[in-house]
Scaffold this active site. Structure first.
Site, PDB file in Angstrom:
ATOM      1  CG  ASP A  50      -2.067   0.884   1.182  1.00  0.00           C
ATOM      2  OD1 ASP A  50      -1.998   1.881   0.443  1.00  0.00           O
ATOM      3  OD2 ASP A  50      -3.067   0.612   1.875  1.00  0.00           O
ATOM      4  CG  ASP A  69      -3.649   6.339   0.644  1.00  0.00           C
ATOM      5  OD1 ASP A  69      -4.608   5.662   1.033  1.00  0.00           O
ATOM      6  OD2 ASP A  69      -3.369   7.469   1.117  1.00  0.00           O
ATOM      7  CD  GLU A  93      -8.336   5.571  -1.134  1.00  0.00           C
ATOM      8  OE1 GLU A  93      -9.183   5.483  -0.243  1.00  0.00           O
ATOM      9  OE2 GLU A  93      -7.218   6.107  -0.961  1.00  0.00           O
ATOM     10  CG  HIS A 133      -8.110   0.725   5.763  1.00  0.00           C
ATOM     11  ND1 HIS A 133      -8.126   0.542   4.397  1.00  0.00           N
ATOM     12  CD2 HIS A 133      -7.492   1.919   5.977  1.00  0.00           C
ATOM     13  CE1 HIS A 133      -7.528   1.576   3.821  1.00  0.00           C
ATOM     14  NE2 HIS A 133      -7.138   2.424   4.749  1.00  0.00           N
ATOM     15  CG  ASP A 134     -10.259   4.348   4.893  1.00  0.00           C
ATOM     16  OD1 ASP A 134      -9.571   4.309   5.924  1.00  0.00           O
ATOM     17  OD2 ASP A 134      -9.795   4.640   3.773  1.00  0.00           O
TER      18      ASP A 134
HETATM   19  O1  TEU Z   1      -8.199   7.265   2.360  1.00  0.00           O
HETATM   20  C1  TEU Z   1      -8.634   8.305   1.538  1.00  0.00           C
HETATM   21  C2  TEU Z   1      -9.617   9.198   2.120  1.00  0.00           C
HETATM   22  O2  TEU Z   1      -9.924  10.217   1.535  1.00  0.00           O
HETATM   23  C3  TEU Z   1     -10.177   8.845   3.456  1.00  0.00           C
HETATM   24  O3  TEU Z   1      -9.641   9.688   4.399  1.00  0.00           O
HETATM   25  C4  TEU Z   1     -11.622   8.933   3.456  1.00  0.00           C
HETATM   26  O4  TEU Z   1     -12.052  10.204   3.112  1.00  0.00           O
HETATM   27  C5  TEU Z   1     -12.129   8.626   4.813  1.00  0.00           C
HETATM   28  O5  TEU Z   1     -11.467   7.504   5.295  1.00  0.00           O
HETATM   29  C6  TEU Z   1     -13.573   8.340   4.778  1.00  0.00           C
HETATM   30  O6  TEU Z   1     -13.947   8.011   6.050  1.00  0.00           O
HETATM   31  C7  TEU Z   1      -6.877   6.858   2.301  1.00  0.00           C
HETATM   32  C8  TEU Z   1      -6.671   5.716   3.272  1.00  0.00           C
HETATM   33  O7  TEU Z   1      -7.446   4.614   2.871  1.00  0.00           O
HETATM   34  C9  TEU Z   1      -6.990   6.200   4.665  1.00  0.00           C
HETATM   35  O8  TEU Z   1      -6.930   5.168   5.616  1.00  0.00           O
HETATM   36  C10 TEU Z   1      -6.030   7.293   5.003  1.00  0.00           C
HETATM   37  O9  TEU Z   1      -6.377   7.860   6.234  1.00  0.00           O
HETATM   38  C11 TEU Z   1      -6.013   8.398   3.938  1.00  0.00           C
HETATM   39  O10 TEU Z   1      -5.973   7.889   2.608  1.00  0.00           O
HETATM   40  C12 TEU Z   1      -4.789   9.251   4.095  1.00  0.00           C
HETATM   41  O11 TEU Z   1      -3.659   8.550   3.685  1.00  0.00           O
END
Ligand code: TEU
Ligand code: CA
Length: 546
Positions: A102, A203, A245, A319-320
């Protein structure tokens, strides 16, 4: 086992996402680690997956659980050593499982050597690795906001300048307009490729080419130019799989990201189907109920839009995101059946399916006290809304429904203390439902969610129509049914789902009489009245409709 030297092998692949901190602890410190993952590879091989998307394991101050990288070529000691990484790569590859790293290339940690140098002076060679604007302490260059709340500009008094960060202040954005930055990144990627990784998850890749002066964060004018350069300088022309992503992608942009000519990435990971239950234009915390008709419309739009000219990821979870069975299924009485229905609906479509750790056993959301949450996004939101006078109960309800920590509780392996995740106190509480929802129990039970996922994965490998068939939506206006065909020149599928807790009237289309039943979550050929959350896939062999 898939032949991974074949271009496009990832179209028939299933990818499993691991959140290392919460997967398996091996040394009794309460935190998941690389040897822990290696010890569970046999389980993943039995599940049938082809690749692991490994959330960041690089050196990091862990402000955002590793999405703030301080050294892209070092393993965080919390997760183990470079030797542990090499062992994981070797053991995974031996089992036909590729490891996808990642890569967080939009920003680094503020503890990265580049940023520590950059902060020293305006003349430092690394200064221009980041994005700076002159100003005065009380007036940021503009109104831009961080995804995690507050302004996107952080003041550095020693320099009399602000730096730009789309996420936390500890995650300064890299300046992709600087060719030296791009060159460093390519060199680092080639280094990992030599170590035997199978690909990369990138990411927030649609946010790398920003233009802060114009308020542009996603889809900046140079984005696809940089992606094509990245491709040409690193993984282009190799069988590596890359997934980008992109929250900001629509179908037209997705065709560029995942151009079948291989000039950018293998596939896109976009969220248009996952934002339907939030108020348009508002934050994810501002929820509305899901409208099934809208879900059908959006998924159909993507299935049809990318057919033959792009490639999508299929996912409900990462994970988000909160756990899908709690979100759009039923994590009470119908947990097992609704988890299987959601899996059927997803795995029947065109694209590469992703399974997020624990999804395959139907893990659910969690309700904690505010003090037990760890996620920076959740904690910032709580503070902000509290200060605005939003009632505690309302804030907590949105955290229970949407907080990222729902997905980050430890993997539930068995019914022993701490669910077999660790012998110590886990860094995040284990969901108290682990005595009944766990891997050991699921392996014993032939009707478990886990066994159902295994079958779905096997079917995708067995019938090419899963990867290739054209999508055709049926029963468009039915408020409960989600039914579609997949049509190819040799075989066809009919995917039938009752997306509701009520029985749903259903008439099997005439031409599907006598088809084979591939899978059902109630062990029967679906007819007339579907049971709550009933799902099935039918197959017609030697009868291609295309
Ligand atoms: O996530 C992209 C992102 O925009 C997220 O912050 C999203 O808006 C949020 O999780 C929605 O709840 C990526 C990664 O997957 C995330 O874990 C990271 O925090 C983020 O980038 C920053 O690197
Ligand atoms: Ca550990």
């Amino acid at each position: 086992m898939l032949d991974k030297t074949k271009p496009g092998w990832w179209k028939s692949a299933v990818i499993y996402q691991i959140y290392p901190k919460s997967f398996q602890d091996s040394n009794g410190d309460g935190i998941g680690d690389l040897p822990g993952i290696t010890s569970r590879l046999d389980y993943l091989q039995q599940l049938g997956i082809d690749a692991i998307w490994l959330s960041p394991i690089f050196a990091s101050p862990q402000i955002d659980n590793g999405y703030d990288i301080s050294d892209y070529q070092a393993i965080d000691p919390m997760f183990g050593t470079m030797h542990d990484m090499e062992v994981l790569l070797r053991e995974a590859n031996a089992r036909g499982i590729s490891i996808l790293l990642d890569l967080v290339l939009n920003h680094s940690s503020d503890q990265h050597r580049w940023f520590l140098e950059a902060k020293k002076s305006r003349e430092n060679p690394y200064h221009d690795y980041y994005i700076w604007r002159d100003g005065t302490p009380d007036t940021p260059p503009n109104e831009m906001c961080s995804v995690f709340g507050g302004t996107a500009w952080e003041w550095v008094p020693e320099l009399g300048q602000y730096y730009f960060h789309q996420f936390a202040p500890q995650q300064p954005d890299l300046n992709w307009d600087n060719p030296a930055v791009r060159e460093e990144i390519y060199r680092m990627i080639r280094w990992w490729m030599e170590k035997g990784v199978g690909g990369f998850r990138l990411d927030v890749i649609d946010q790398i080419a920003k233009e802060p002066d114009f308020g542009i964060t996603v889809n900046g004018p140079h984005l696809h130019e940089y992606l094509r350069e990245l491709n040409a300088q690193t993984f282009g022309g190799t069988p590596l799989v890359t997934v980008g992503e992109a929250w900001g992608a629509d179908v037209e942009k997705a065709k560029l990201f995942s151009n079948p000519d291989g000039s950018e990435l293998s596939m896109i990971f976009q969220f248009k189907h996952m934002v339907l239950d939030q108020q348009p234009g508002k934050e994810k915390w501002d929820m509305i109920p899901l409208d099934l008709l809208q879900l059908k419309e959006v998924l159909e739009h993507w299935q049809e839009g990318l057919y033959g000219c792009g490639w999508n990821s299929l996912f409900w979870n990462n994970h988000d995101l909160p756990r899908i069975v709690s979100r759009w299924g039923d994590d009470g009485f119908w947990r097992i059946r609704s988890a299987k229905m959601l899996a059927t609906l997803l795995h029947g479509m065109q694209g590469t399916p992703y399974i997020y750790q624990g999804e395959e056993i139907g893990m659910t959301n969690i309700h904690l006290e505010i003090g037990q949450y760890r996620d920076i996004e959740t904690l910032n939101m709580y503070r902000e809304r509290k200060a605005k006078g939003v009632p505690e109960k309302e804030i907590m309800a949105s955290i229970y429904a949407r907080g990222r920590d729902n997905a980050r509780t430890p993997m539930q392996w068995d019914a022993s203390e701490h669910a077999g995740f660790t012998t110590a106190t886990p860094w995040m509480p284990v969901n108290s439902n682990y005595p009944s929802i766990n891997v050991a129990e699921s392996l014993e039970d032939p009707d478990s969610v886990l066994q159902f996922y295994r079958t779905l994965i096997r079917l995708r490998k067995e019938y090419t129509v899963f990867a290739e068939g054209k999508f055709h939506l049926l029963f468009r206006d039915d408020p409960r049914l989600f039914v579609y065909e997949r049509l190819s020149t040799t075989e066809n599928l009919l995917v039938i789902c009752n997306f509701s807790a009520e029985p749903a009237p259903f008439q099997l289309p005439e031409d599907w009489r006598g088809a084979d039943l591939l899978i059902s979550n109630v062990n029967r050929f679906p007819e007339n009245m579907l049971q709550p959350y009933e799902a099935a896939i039918l197959l017609q062999k030697n009868k291609g409709a295309l």
